[in-house]
Design an enzyme around this catalytic site. Structure first.
Site, short mmCIF file in Angstrom:
data_model
loop_
_atom_site.label_atom_id
_atom_site.label_comp_id
_atom_site.label_asym_id
_atom_site.label_seq_id
_atom_site.Cartn_x
_atom_site.Cartn_y
_atom_site.Cartn_z
N ASP A 280 1.23 -1.39 -0.26
CA ASP A 280 0.18 -0.12 -0.02
C ASP A 280 1.26 1.26 -0.01
OD1 ASP A 280 -2.24 1.92 0.89
OD2 ASP A 280 -3.54 0.12 1.15
N VAL B 158 0.85 1.02 -7.28
CA VAL B 158 -0.02 -0.20 -8.32
C VAL B 158 0.65 0.46 -9.25
CG1 VAL B 158 -0.91 -1.32 -6.69
CG2 VAL B 158 -1.65 0.54 -8.21
N TYR C 46 -15.05 6.08 -13.03
CA TYR C 46 -14.47 5.02 -12.14
C TYR C 46 -14.71 3.74 -12.52
CZ TYR C 46 -14.70 2.36 -7.65
OH TYR C 46 -14.24 1.21 -7.13
N THR D 290 -16.79 0.92 4.30
CA THR D 290 -15.06 1.93 3.76
C THR D 290 -14.97 2.95 4.52
OG1 THR D 290 -14.74 1.65 2.20
CG2 THR D 290 -14.81 -0.38 3.03
#
Length: 267
Positions: free
Chosen positions: A38, A65, A160, A197
Site C-alpha cells: 500500500d 501499483v 470510475y 469503508t
C-alpha cells in the site's frame, strides 16, 4: 477439498485498510503467508503487525501499483521472504466522483494509472512469477477487485465505472490466456456494492456534494433501499468471497465475476 490456505503465499495490494486489510487478515488466519502492499505505510505496518500478533505470517511493503518497478520488487519480495507466490489480490484502487461534463484529463489519467494500468501490471508480473518456469512456478489464483460500478451505470461515477468495467473484462481475457497457455493460473473478479469503508463513506459525502442526493440522511436511506438483503456490506463480506476464490474449493472457476452486493444489481 480444503478451504484453508496452508502453505500458500499471497500478495494483497491496497492492504492498509478496508477490504484489502480484511482480505489479508482472512488469508493469514487460514494459513497463508501474506505480503501486504500500500502507499499508506503507517496503516499498512499496523495491519501486518496485528496479523503477526495473532500468530500469522505477514510483512508490509510500500507499493504504488502504477509503478512497474515496484511491482517487480513486490513479487520478488514475496518469493524471497516466503518461498513462493500463489495468490495475487489486485485490490488497490482509487475512487473519484465527478460529473462527466466537468471531468479533467488529469483526473482521468490518475484513475487509469491506478485502477487499470496498476491491475494490468499486477497480472504481468504475477503471471511471470507463477507460470511454469517462473520463480514460483506452481500456478495459482489472481483475484481482481472490480465493483458493481463496473456492471451498471451510476451518476457521478462515469470515469470510475469505466476503469472497473476494464478490470472486469481484463479478468476474463487473462483467464482465457492463462488457461489456454497451460499456466495453471485462474483469474476472477469480485464486484462489491457499497461497503462500509473510508472509501464508502467518502462516496456518500461526494454524492451529496454533487447534488445527487439532497443530504447525507437522504442518501443513506435511498441507497439502503436498493439493497434487498436490507444492509450495505462490510469488508468481511468481500474477504470471504476472496478466500473462496483463493482456495481449492474454486479450482474449476475462472473468468467469472462474483457480485457481492446484497442483491442491489438485481433489484
Amino acid at each position: 477439498m480444503k478451504q484453508n490456505l496452508s502453505g500458500k503465499v499471497a500478495y494483497v495490494s491496497g492492504a492498509a485498510s478496508g477490504i484489502g486489510a480484511a482480505i489479508a487478515r482472512v488469508f493469514a488466519a487460514e494459513g497463508a503467508s501474506v505480503l501486504l502492499g500500500d502507499v499508506q505505510v503507517e496503516r499498512g505496518e499496523t495491519v501486518a503487525a496485528h496479523i503477526r500478533e495473532q500468530g500469522g505470517r505477514a510483512l508490509f511493503i510500500h507499493h504504488d501499483v502504477s509503478d512497474e518497478r515496484q511491482w517487480e520488487s513486490a513479487l520478488a519480495c514475496a518469493v524471497e521472504e516466503f518461498g513462493g507466490m500463489d495468490l495475487l489480490v489486485n485490490n488497490a484502487g482509487i475512487e473519484q466522483t465527478g460529473l462527466l461534463a466537468d471531468v479533467e484529463l488529469a483526473d482521468i489519467n490518475k484513475l487509469l494509472a491506478v485502477n487499470v494500468a496498476g491491475v494490468i501490471l499486477g497480472h504481468k508480473h504475477a503471471i511471470r512469477t507463477m507460470r511454469p518456469g517462473g520463480s514460483a512456478g506452481k500456478g495459482g489464483s489472481i483475484i481482481n477487485l472490480s465493483s458493481v460500478a463496473g456492471l451498471i451505470g451510476t451518476p457521478a461515477l462515469g470515469v470510475y465505472s469505466a476503469t472497473k468495467g476494464a478490470v472486469r473484462l481484463l479478468s476474463k481475457a487473462a483467464a482465457v490466456e492463462c488457461g489456454r497457455l497451460g499456466y495453471g493460473i485462474r483469474v476472477n473478479s469480485i464486484h462489491p456494492g457499497l461497503v462500509d469503508t473510508d472509501m464508502g463513506v467518502k462516496l456518500v459525502d461526494d454524492f451529496v456534494g454533487l447534488g445527487v442526493f439532497a443530504d447525507r440522511e437522504t442518501a443513506l436511506r435511498q441507497m439502503l433501499e436498493t439493497y434487498p438483503i436490507g444492509r450495505t456490506g462490510v469488508p468481511g463480506d468481500i474477504a470471504g468471497t476472496a478466500l473462496f476464490l483463493a482456495s481449492e474449493q474454486s479450482s474449476w472457476i475462472t473468468g467469472t465475476e462474483i457480485v457481492v452486493d446484497g442483491g442491489m444489481t438485481i433489484s
